[in-house]
Design an enzyme around this catalytic site. Structure first.
Site, mmCIF file in Angstrom:
data_model
loop_
_atom_site.group_PDB
_atom_site.id
_atom_site.type_symbol
_atom_site.label_atom_id
_atom_site.label_comp_id
_atom_site.label_asym_id
_atom_site.label_seq_id
_atom_site.Cartn_x
_atom_site.Cartn_y
_atom_site.Cartn_z
ATOM 1 N N GLY A 295 -4.756 -2.856 -3.627
ATOM 2 C CA GLY A 295 -3.944 -2.062 -3.894
ATOM 3 C C GLY A 295 -3.755 -0.440 -4.790
ATOM 4 N N GLY B 83 -5.540 1.560 -2.310
ATOM 5 C CA GLY B 83 -5.422 2.337 -1.241
ATOM 6 C C GLY B 83 -6.730 2.282 -0.515
ATOM 7 N N LYS B 84 -7.868 1.903 -0.316
ATOM 8 C CA LYS B 84 -8.724 1.553 0.998
ATOM 9 C C LYS B 84 -8.422 1.333 1.684
ATOM 10 C CE LYS B 84 -9.923 -2.627 -1.384
ATOM 11 N NZ LYS B 84 -8.416 -2.303 -2.465
ATOM 12 N N SER B 85 -7.314 0.886 2.152
ATOM 13 C CA SER B 85 -6.632 0.652 3.425
ATOM 14 C C SER B 85 -6.028 1.487 4.125
ATOM 15 C CB SER B 85 -5.667 -0.702 3.982
ATOM 16 O OG SER B 85 -6.868 -1.362 3.503
ATOM 17 N N TYR B 86 -5.379 2.361 3.100
ATOM 18 C CA TYR B 86 -4.703 3.861 3.893
ATOM 19 C C TYR B 86 -5.691 4.814 3.564
ATOM 20 C CZ TYR B 86 -1.772 7.790 3.114
ATOM 21 O OH TYR B 86 -1.074 9.330 3.051
ATOM 22 N N ASP C 221 -13.774 -1.093 5.211
ATOM 23 C CA ASP C 221 -13.077 -1.116 4.007
ATOM 24 C C ASP C 221 -12.987 -2.515 3.444
ATOM 25 O OD1 ASP C 221 -10.294 -1.942 3.064
ATOM 26 O OD2 ASP C 221 -9.289 -1.989 4.373
ATOM 27 N N GLY D 29 -10.770 -6.120 -2.242
ATOM 28 C CA GLY D 29 -10.370 -6.098 -3.742
ATOM 29 C C GLY D 29 -11.506 -6.228 -4.457
HETATM 30 P P1 ADP Z 1 -5.374 -1.872 -0.777
HETATM 31 O O1 ADP Z 1 -6.017 -1.552 0.916
HETATM 32 O O2 ADP Z 1 -6.786 -0.552 -1.643
HETATM 33 O O3 ADP Z 1 -4.984 -2.816 -1.017
HETATM 34 P P2 ADP Z 1 -3.395 -0.011 0.377
HETATM 35 O O4 ADP Z 1 -4.183 0.995 0.965
HETATM 36 O O5 ADP Z 1 -3.232 -0.866 1.037
HETATM 37 O O6 ADP Z 1 -4.137 -0.302 -0.965
HETATM 38 O O7 ADP Z 1 -2.271 0.747 -1.081
HETATM 39 C C1 ADP Z 1 -1.699 0.502 -1.265
HETATM 40 C C2 ADP Z 1 -0.223 0.593 -1.066
HETATM 41 O O8 ADP Z 1 -0.151 2.685 -1.283
HETATM 42 C C3 ADP Z 1 -0.140 1.495 0.457
HETATM 43 O O9 ADP Z 1 1.786 1.124 0.550
HETATM 44 C C4 ADP Z 1 -0.128 2.827 0.042
HETATM 45 O O10 ADP Z 1 0.764 3.198 1.975
HETATM 46 C C5 ADP Z 1 0.090 3.789 -1.116
HETATM 47 N N1 ADP Z 1 -1.314 4.595 -0.836
HETATM 48 C C6 ADP Z 1 -1.929 4.259 -1.764
HETATM 49 N N2 ADP Z 1 -2.790 5.617 -1.629
HETATM 50 C C7 ADP Z 1 -1.766 5.988 -1.117
HETATM 51 C C8 ADP Z 1 -2.388 7.673 -1.082
HETATM 52 N N3 ADP Z 1 -3.503 8.451 -1.468
HETATM 53 N N4 ADP Z 1 -0.755 8.400 -0.752
HETATM 54 C C9 ADP Z 1 0.251 7.356 -0.047
HETATM 55 N N5 ADP Z 1 0.156 6.501 -0.279
HETATM 56 C C10 ADP Z 1 -0.535 5.786 -0.482
HETATM 57 MG MG MG Z 2 -5.911 -3.503 2.513
#
Ligand code: ADP
Ligand code: MG
Length: 331
Positions: A98, A100-103, A264, A267
């Site tokens: 959560g 933002g790694k995948s984002y 990526d 977690g």
């Molecule tokens: P992770 O891959 O680390 O588990 P995600 O990339 O899936 O986390 O991010 C979780 C949520 O937060 C997603 O809905 C993503 O779009 C949002 N999010 C994360 N980082 C950002 C950012 N810098 N700006 C806008 N939305 C973000």
């Molecule tokens: Mg992810």
């Protein structure tokens, strides 16, 4: 730093909707230049400061605000420069589920309109787009540049190809009870170092080729995730680009290969979390293994870079670190 071969950037994620709507939750993390400041106790104002090569805020009002494009320009353009100079490179997204790694790595889409990437496109599509921009704008007609890609994930220390095209479509006959093909193995090549046996590698000639493969691979990730709770938070995905630059030299052709891995990671919360039993336990343990080993490997490399002594680097303790240790030294 300028001369360092390791760069660390921190991106502070925005508050999510749940946090925004919770009146007891307020932001205690501020980004100022190269520092992240965390105020633990607003009453006494105790603030902890951490500095990194780059710090990025997600607050549009902050001078340190970073969009996907900002992140790409600061952290990834230099890697592309290195890749075209013939170096290998590796970029990891590390953090809790959560965060933002995948984002950051993939983003919400891979669209490109009139040469401009969509606002939410992440590092991987931007990287690939820029590679083809540079190939097509290359003014050295003696050098031929080809690009190949692969995309796989590591789950429970097992490797699954996300772009496999062999076998029956849908992969039903050659797959395990979870609908997946048997995992691939890592072997050690005497010259080239560790590699994934039978991993599919795809030649790509344009950014739209890549967009097609990303749709396939991301679809595979998503499909495999259903039925396995939050699987993506427990797996590592590795997208690789291999560039080969060839130019004639007298009677022979010289070629130079470079590989860039965009990773990526699973977690980071799993590292400290103890899981109860069975599959969960195995997942917990093996993710611990790859992430913990990555930490140990980077620490050992940092210590060795100090120059006093050559300590042991435990690459082979996990699939992730074993694979990323190229003979030419990505890790
Ligand atoms: P992770 O891959 O680390 O588990 P995600 O990339 O899936 O986390 O991010 C979780 C949520 O937060 C997603 O809905 C993503 O779009 C949002 N999010 C994360 N980082 C950002 C950012 N810098 N700006 C806008 N939305 C973000
Ligand atoms: Mg992810």
């Amino acid at each position: 730093g300028e001369e360092s071969s390791l760069t660390v950037g921190v991106r502070v994620r925005p508050l999510n909707h749940r946090e925004e709507n919770d009146s007891l939750v307020f932001n205690v993390v501020y980004v100022a230049a190269n520092e992240v400041q965390v105020t633990c106790d607003a009453g006494t104002g105790t603030t902890h400061r951490f500095s990194y090569d780059h710090c990025f805020s997600s607050d549009p009002l902050s001078p340190s605000y970073a969009s996907q494009a900002t992140i790409f320009n600061a952290l990834v353009q230099p890697l592309i420069d290195k890749a075209f100079q013939g170096y290998n490179a590796c970029l990891f997204a590390y953090g809790q589920t959560g965060s933002g790694k995948s984002y950051s790595m993939m983003g919400h889409d891979t669209d490109c309109v009139n040469g401009t990437m969509s606002y939410d496109a992440g590092i991987i599509p931007r990287f690939c787009h820029e590679v083809f921009e540079r190939i097509s704008s290359s003014d050295n007609s003696r050098v031929t540049i080809t690009a190949e890609i692969s995309y796989f994930e590591i789950y429970n220390e097992k490797i699954h190809d996300l772009l496999a095209t062999t076998g029956t479509s849908g992969g039903t006959s050659a797959s395990d009870p979870n609908g997946r093909r048997p995992p691939l193995k890592v072997r050690e090549h005497p010259q080239d170092g560790p590699y994934v046996v039978d991993l599919s590698v795809h030649g790509v000639e344009s950014f739209s080729d890549i967009q097609g493969w990303l749709a396939v691979g991301n679809g595979q990730r998503a499909t495999a995730a259903t039925g396995m709770n939050e699987k993506s938070s427990r797996s590592h995905s590795i997208f690789s680009v291999i560039l080969t630059q060839t130019h004639p030299h007298g009677d022979v052709e010289l070629s130079r290969r470079s590989k860039i891995n965009l990773v990526d990671l699973a977690g980071s919360e799993r590292v400290s979390q103890t899981c109860a039993s069975g599959d969960r336990l195995r997942e917990g343990v093996s993710i611990n293994r790859s992430l913990l080993t990555l930490g140990k490997v980077i620490a050992a490399l940092a210590e060795n870079a100090g120059g006093r002594r050559r300590g042991f680097v435990p690459y082979r303790d996990s699939v992730l670190t074993w694979l990323l240790r190229m003979v030419s030294g990505i890790l």
